[in-house]
Design a protein around this motif. Sequence first.
Motif, PDB file in Angstrom:
ATOM      1  N   ALA A   1       8.564 -10.564  -0.392  1.00 37.46           N
ATOM      2  CA  ALA A   1       9.406  -9.406  -0.096  1.00 37.46           C
ATOM      3  C   ALA A   1       8.693  -8.087  -0.363  1.00 37.46           C
ATOM      4  O   ALA A   1       8.959  -7.083   0.302  1.00 37.46           O
ATOM      5  CB  ALA A   1      10.697  -9.482  -0.914  1.00 37.46           C
ATOM      6  N   ILE A   2       7.783  -8.054  -1.307  1.00 39.60           N
ATOM      7  CA  ILE A   2       7.127  -6.800  -1.663  1.00 39.60           C
ATOM      8  C   ILE A   2       6.132  -6.355  -0.595  1.00 39.60           C
ATOM      9  O   ILE A   2       5.860  -5.171  -0.448  1.00 39.60           O
ATOM     10  CB  ILE A   2       6.412  -6.925  -3.039  1.00 39.60           C
ATOM     11  N   ASN A   3       5.580  -7.285   0.179  1.00 46.36           N
ATOM     12  CA  ASN A   3       4.590  -6.971   1.216  1.00 46.36           C
ATOM     13  C   ASN A   3       4.767  -7.970   2.355  1.00 46.36           C
ATOM     14  O   ASN A   3       3.939  -8.862   2.545  1.00 46.36           O
ATOM     15  CB  ASN A   3       3.173  -7.044   0.632  1.00 46.36           C
ATOM     16  N   PRO A   4       5.841  -7.860   3.130  1.00 44.86           N
ATOM     17  CA  PRO A   4       6.290  -8.940   4.018  1.00 44.86           C
ATOM     18  C   PRO A   4       5.260  -9.433   5.031  1.00 44.86           C
ATOM     19  O   PRO A   4       5.225 -10.618   5.347  1.00 44.86           O
ATOM     20  CB  PRO A   4       7.502  -8.321   4.726  1.00 44.86           C
TER      21      PRO A   4
ATOM     22  N   ASN B   1      15.175  -0.697  -8.119  1.00 45.44           N
ATOM     23  CA  ASN B   1      15.306  -1.424  -6.858  1.00 45.44           C
ATOM     24  C   ASN B   1      14.283  -2.547  -6.716  1.00 45.44           C
ATOM     25  O   ASN B   1      14.239  -3.233  -5.695  1.00 45.44           O
ATOM     26  CB  ASN B   1      15.202  -0.465  -5.665  1.00 45.44           C
ATOM     27  N   ASN B   2      13.418  -2.722  -7.711  1.00 43.27           N
ATOM     28  CA  ASN B   2      12.403  -3.785  -7.724  1.00 43.27           C
ATOM     29  C   ASN B   2      11.435  -3.701  -6.544  1.00 43.27           C
ATOM     30  O   ASN B   2      10.811  -4.702  -6.179  1.00 43.27           O
ATOM     31  CB  ASN B   2      13.064  -5.172  -7.757  1.00 43.27           C
ATOM     32  N   THR B   3      11.295  -2.520  -5.974  1.00 42.08           N
ATOM     33  CA  THR B   3      10.383  -2.309  -4.849  1.00 42.08           C
ATOM     34  C   THR B   3       9.418  -1.151  -5.112  1.00 42.08           C
ATOM     35  O   THR B   3       8.202  -1.297  -4.912  1.00 42.08           O
ATOM     36  CB  THR B   3      11.165  -2.037  -3.555  1.00 42.08           C
ATOM     37  N   ASP B   4       9.948  -0.002  -5.514  1.00 42.87           N
ATOM     38  CA  ASP B   4       9.082   1.147  -5.786  1.00 42.87           C
ATOM     39  C   ASP B   4       8.014   0.737  -6.805  1.00 42.87           C
ATOM     40  O   ASP B   4       8.319   0.126  -7.830  1.00 42.87           O
ATOM     41  CB  ASP B   4       9.894   2.314  -6.329  1.00 42.87           C
ATOM     42  N   SER B   5       6.778   1.090  -6.506  1.00 42.13           N
ATOM     43  CA  SER B   5       5.647   0.594  -7.282  1.00 42.13           C
ATOM     44  C   SER B   5       4.812   1.730  -7.858  1.00 42.13           C
ATOM     45  O   SER B   5       4.813   2.849  -7.336  1.00 42.13           O
ATOM     46  CB  SER B   5       4.750  -0.278  -6.388  1.00 42.13           C
ATOM     47  N   GLN B   6       4.118   1.406  -8.930  1.00 40.69           N
ATOM     48  CA  GLN B   6       3.130   2.309  -9.529  1.00 40.69           C
ATOM     49  C   GLN B   6       1.829   1.544  -9.710  1.00 40.69           C
ATOM     50  O   GLN B   6       1.828   0.309  -9.844  1.00 40.69           O
ATOM     51  CB  GLN B   6       3.611   2.795 -10.897  1.00 40.69           C
TER      52      GLN B   6
ATOM     53  N   VAL C   1      -0.734   4.603 -14.212  1.00 39.91           N
ATOM     54  CA  VAL C   1      -1.684   5.673 -13.889  1.00 39.91           C
ATOM     55  C   VAL C   1      -1.319   6.421 -12.606  1.00 39.91           C
ATOM     56  O   VAL C   1      -2.080   7.287 -12.169  1.00 39.91           O
ATOM     57  CB  VAL C   1      -3.123   5.124 -13.799  1.00 39.91           C
ATOM     58  N   SER C   2      -0.177   6.107 -12.005  1.00 42.80           N
ATOM     59  CA  SER C   2       0.244   6.852 -10.815  1.00 42.80           C
ATOM     60  C   SER C   2       1.754   7.017 -10.828  1.00 42.80           C
ATOM     61  O   SER C   2       2.480   6.292 -11.522  1.00 42.80           O
ATOM     62  CB  SER C   2      -0.173   6.123  -9.527  1.00 42.80           C
ATOM     63  N   SER C   3       2.230   7.966 -10.046  1.00 47.04           N
ATOM     64  CA  SER C   3       3.661   8.095  -9.802  1.00 47.04           C
ATOM     65  C   SER C   3       4.129   6.924  -8.944  1.00 47.04           C
ATOM     66  O   SER C   3       3.323   6.191  -8.353  1.00 47.04           O
ATOM     67  CB  SER C   3       3.962   9.416  -9.104  1.00 47.04           C
ATOM     68  N   SER C   4       5.434   6.752  -8.842  1.00 48.09           N
ATOM     69  CA  SER C   4       5.962   5.641  -8.063  1.00 48.09           C
ATOM     70  C   SER C   4       5.970   5.982  -6.571  1.00 48.09           C
ATOM     71  O   SER C   4       6.017   7.146  -6.179  1.00 48.09           O
ATOM     72  CB  SER C   4       7.377   5.280  -8.528  1.00 48.09           C
ATOM     73  N   PHE C   5       5.926   4.948  -5.752  1.00 53.97           N
ATOM     74  CA  PHE C   5       5.963   5.109  -4.297  1.00 53.97           C
ATOM     75  C   PHE C   5       6.652   3.887  -3.707  1.00 53.97           C
ATOM     76  O   PHE C   5       6.716   2.814  -4.313  1.00 53.97           O
ATOM     77  CB  PHE C   5       4.556   5.275  -3.717  1.00 53.97           C
ATOM     78  N   ASN C   6       7.167   4.056  -2.494  1.00 55.97           N
ATOM     79  CA  ASN C   6       7.850   2.975  -1.794  1.00 55.97           C
ATOM     80  C   ASN C   6       6.885   2.315  -0.823  1.00 55.97           C
ATOM     81  O   ASN C   6       6.537   2.898   0.211  1.00 55.97           O
ATOM     82  CB  ASN C   6       9.068   3.526  -1.038  1.00 55.97           C
TER      83      ASN C   6
ATOM     84  N   TRP D   1       7.671  -7.393  -9.405  1.00 53.59           N
ATOM     85  CA  TRP D   1       6.443  -7.719  -8.677  1.00 53.59           C
ATOM     86  C   TRP D   1       5.271  -7.006  -9.340  1.00 53.59           C
ATOM     87  O   TRP D   1       5.271  -5.791  -9.473  1.00 53.59           O
ATOM     88  CB  TRP D   1       6.552  -7.301  -7.215  1.00 53.59           C
ATOM     89  N   HIS D   2       4.276  -7.784  -9.739  1.00 52.52           N
ATOM     90  CA  HIS D   2       2.993  -7.255 -10.194  1.00 52.52           C
ATOM     91  C   HIS D   2       1.995  -7.770  -9.155  1.00 52.52           C
ATOM     92  O   HIS D   2       1.717  -8.971  -9.104  1.00 52.52           O
ATOM     93  CB  HIS D   2       2.649  -7.774 -11.582  1.00 52.52           C
TER      94      HIS D   2
END
Length: 590
Positions: free
Chosen positions: A344-347, A440-445, A464-469, A414-415
Amino acid sequence: MTKKLLAHRSLSTRRSFTRSLVGEGGVIISYQLLAILVLSTISYLPSARAQATASEHTAARKSAVAAATHGAAGKPRMTEPLEKPAMPPASIYRLESSPRMISRFGLFTSFQVNVDAGGNNILGDAANEPSISVDPTDGNKIAVGWRQFDSVQSDFRQSGYGYTTDGGTTWTFPGVLQDNVFRSDPVTNSDDTGNFFYLSLLVNTFCGDIWRSANGGQTWTEQSPDGAAHSGDKEWFTIDRTPTSMGHGFQYQFWTEFAACDFGGFNRSTDGGITWQTPVSIPNSPQWGTLDVALNGDLFIGAGDSGSGFWCVRSSNAKDPNVTPSFDQVTTVNLGGSLLFGAAINPGGLAGQIFLAVDRSGTATNNNIYMMATVQQFSASNGSDVMFSRSTDGGLTFSAPQRITVDPVNQNKWHWFGTLAVAPNGRIDSVWHDTRNAPNNTDSQLFYSWSTDGGVTWAPNVAVSSSFNPHEGWPVQQKIGDYITIVSDNTGGDVAYSATFNFNPNTGQHEQDVYYVRVFPSGGPTPTPTPTVTPTATPTPTATPTVTPTMTPTPTPRPTPTPRTLPTPRGRPTPPPRPSSLGSVTLPAN
């Protein structure tokens, strides 16, 4: 740009001409158009036959492994759709721009790499799957290769590249290796004298070729004819950088054997990529991995069966130019789970592939072999973790799998895209994408950890980074690539990763872009701006990252692409004197 606009206008003219020849009800009223159609059909037939032949070869390769649908143990093997050409090149490119993104998060700053000639963000394109290389004689010279989509409305991709001469603060994106040539799976590397190399896959044939840059990635020249490196889908390569090794300067490549250009799964070049030897097969036909070379020239390949089977494969004679390489040691490695495709994280892609690195530090950990992969643990039905294993006996045995992500186990998290590198002093650096702080268990850092004792213990995970979708900005392909990469030196690591910090008001979504960030152990843990659903293993608070308000309203607060005063390039360890050039090469302007 001029040629593309002219082509676009020419197409519009042809369409207008065709409409003028069509009567009421769509009846053609000109024999001239009939002649054009006949000629077009004739010219199409050879291409159609070639595509049919390619399809037959692909079907044959797939049928060769149809019986092997499960891994060594555990969950079924994943079958990723092969890279394949589909849509034509985009005709409109770089017409609009916005300020490039510089995203600050605590002590870490991410700089956008894929910028236009004015240093601005390009609206409407996409860039992912970055591979980074650093000049070992001058750490301020860095090159990144990536999959360049000129338009998110197309799946047509090319081999983009960018370079910096100031340690990653400012970047130049000259273009692609070859205009309007469908390429994918970019992998870059550098030799010990500072030459950069770029391995690129021609998707039409699954054949690869090597390009060389002698000026820090500013221009590239093809070492051999198109596709002459043989290769295949998900190819990777490494270079022997040890001057005392018998195989010094040799380049070694492996790929997914059932999706090969011609046959086999491994070959080598003993002349800097100019010529490549006839491919040979690797035991177990491993895939989705990487390879590295020990100080004595022994070659190690870390890969798997696309499921829960993982191997470390050694060749102790690939360094001998007088023999055909063979493989004399195959060790099963337990990484505690299975690789993921279509999660789901990278379909549309992998949740990460397999990385292998060899310690060449000359310290107590010298010749240790490390393997890492993003897997779904056997006990889980969702989510993924970054798992690690090490060998201290030349790959004969490996340790039990170790989870690098230290937050509480949560199958909803998800890691992913875990990768690693070993510094000259033996420190191991690892980075990955992480959703631990996302409700939302999707936005990643991007997260970071390191080990100074050969992977026995690891430092607390650091954001080390801001979150992104990662689900925004997709081109006509539902993924943000299949991997990210890192190169380490004695004080830190240089990372290339994809993220969606820039907002495109024309689409109402954030865009996929390539970013560079310098990570370092002294940075210490930093918190994230998003509340954590499950407590992290490092709850000690530090300064909250500063985020500039966005100029365009977005659903989630994100860093704003605003021009900033550039910081002074960071200091680097003093490199040894750079050797003289290996030869005079005239590089074409790209």
